[in-house]
Design a protein around this motif. Structure first.
Motif, PDB file in Angstrom:
ATOM      1  N   LYS A 161      -2.408  13.500  -5.851  1.00  0.00           N
ATOM      2  CA  LYS A 161      -2.968  13.083  -7.159  1.00  0.00           C
ATOM      3  C   LYS A 161      -4.476  12.887  -7.100  1.00  0.00           C
ATOM      4  CE  LYS A 161      -0.333   9.367  -7.247  1.00  0.00           C
ATOM      5  NZ  LYS A 161       0.645   9.687  -6.208  1.00  0.00           N
ATOM      6  N   THR A 162      -4.905  12.029  -6.160  1.00  0.00           N
ATOM      7  CA  THR A 162      -6.323  11.669  -6.123  1.00  0.00           C
ATOM      8  C   THR A 162      -7.178  12.894  -5.825  1.00  0.00           C
ATOM      9  OG1 THR A 162      -5.748   9.433  -5.470  1.00  0.00           O
ATOM     10  CG2 THR A 162      -7.979  10.139  -4.972  1.00  0.00           C
ATOM     11  N   ASP A 215      -6.313   3.442  -9.053  1.00  0.00           N
ATOM     12  CA  ASP A 215      -5.641   3.185  -7.781  1.00  0.00           C
ATOM     13  C   ASP A 215      -6.276   1.922  -7.192  1.00  0.00           C
ATOM     14  OD1 ASP A 215      -5.083   3.075  -5.031  1.00  0.00           O
ATOM     15  OD2 ASP A 215      -4.918   5.249  -4.859  1.00  0.00           O
ATOM     16  N   ASP A 239      -6.749   8.595 -12.639  1.00  0.00           N
ATOM     17  CA  ASP A 239      -5.977   8.680 -11.391  1.00  0.00           C
ATOM     18  C   ASP A 239      -5.194   7.387 -11.213  1.00  0.00           C
ATOM     19  OD1 ASP A 239      -5.041   9.534  -8.884  1.00  0.00           O
ATOM     20  OD2 ASP A 239      -6.712   8.560  -7.841  1.00  0.00           O
TER      21      ASP A 239
HETATM   22 MG   LIG Z   1      -4.025   8.503  -4.913  1.00  0.00          MG
END
Ligand SMILES: [Mg+2]
Ligand SMILES: Nc1ncnc2c1ncn2[C@@H]1O[C@H](COP(=O)(O)OP(=O)(O)O)[C@@H](O)[C@H]1O
Length: 232
Positions: free
Chosen positions: A15-16, A38, A83
């Protein structure tokens, strides 16, 4: 202004990385805000050392303020990239409620695909709550450049057969996508002498970003078409 939200319950799904790669590509053409929700703030940490003039990172979002943060960001920059971590938290549902596109990064294994289906359930839940469709797509990440495994092909067919949209562009497993974090620079600012196959990673990132922009444009077209026609 389009808000793109990255969701997957699985840590390490990519994801990041995908969020930052997309944000940097978009930022080559227009200002972008990344909401780094996050708790470890990897993108905020990255941005502290990076030369990325078109990119603003907001790292104080939580479930209390995420709706305001997205609203403020989308009033200020043409693109907002969010994110998130995991899917259980309320913050995910709230962020999805604001999304013009949800991207579910998924690695090519059955277990990963099953985890991704949890993310898809969150999207469906949000659709029910809000009564509006949430455009979403799966992004296959960390895929091998060299080989297309049978397993991978099987998973891709399974998703497509289940009616799940899958981006044509994948994010391949590439050193350059890790180097973005270790050198704390956008792909285009990395040194090709230090990072293997940088050019190929850039082509990959561009293909990913341009497909996303195409989906956003198509979404806007659909939204415009859904408006009642003005009577002259
Ligand atoms: Mg992440
Ligand atoms: N396309 C990729 N190529 C190479 N490494 C990747 C890629 N995507 C993610 N990684 C690596 O995998 C790990 C987890 O990725 P990350 O983006 O942090 O996942 P998530 O945000 O879903 O937890 C990190 O070490 C990251 O550098």
């Amino acid at each position: 202004m389009p808000t793109i939200v990255f969701v997957s319950p699985k840590g390490g799904a990519g994801k990041t990385t995908a969020a930052l790669i997309l944000a940097c590509e978009l930022a080559r053409g227009a200002p972008v805000t990344v909401i780094d929700a996050d708790p470890n703030h990897p993108i905020k940490i990255w941005a502290a050392g990076a030369e990325a003039p078109n990119l603003t990172v907001i790292a104080d979002a939580d479930e209390e303020n995420i709706l305001e943060r997205i609203e403020e960001a989308s009033a200020q920059t043409p693109f907002v990239v969010v994110d998130l971590e995991g899917t259980a938290a309320k913050i995910v549902l709230l962020a999805v409620s604001q999304a013009d596109l949800v991207i579910v990064p998924t690695q090519g294994s059955q277990l990963d695909a099953e985890q991704a289906s949890r993310a898809l359930r969150v999207i469906k839940q949000q659709e029910k709550m809000s009564g509006r469709p949430v455009p979403y797509t799966v992004l296959l990440t960390r895929t091998s450049v060299a080989i297309r495994t049978r397993n991978m092909a099987h998973i891709q067919r399974g998703l497509i057969a289940a009616g799940v949209p899958v981006l044509k562009a994948e994010l391949h497993e590439r050193e350059a996508f890790r180097a973005v974090f270790s050198f704390r620079q956008p792909l285009e600012r990395l040194n090709p002498a230090e990072v293997g196959n940088l050019e190929k990673a850039i082509v990959n990132a561009e293909a990913f970003a341009s497909e996303v922009v195409g989906l956003l444009r198509a979404g806007q077209g659909a939204a415009a078409a859904a408006q009642p026609a003005k009577v002259a």
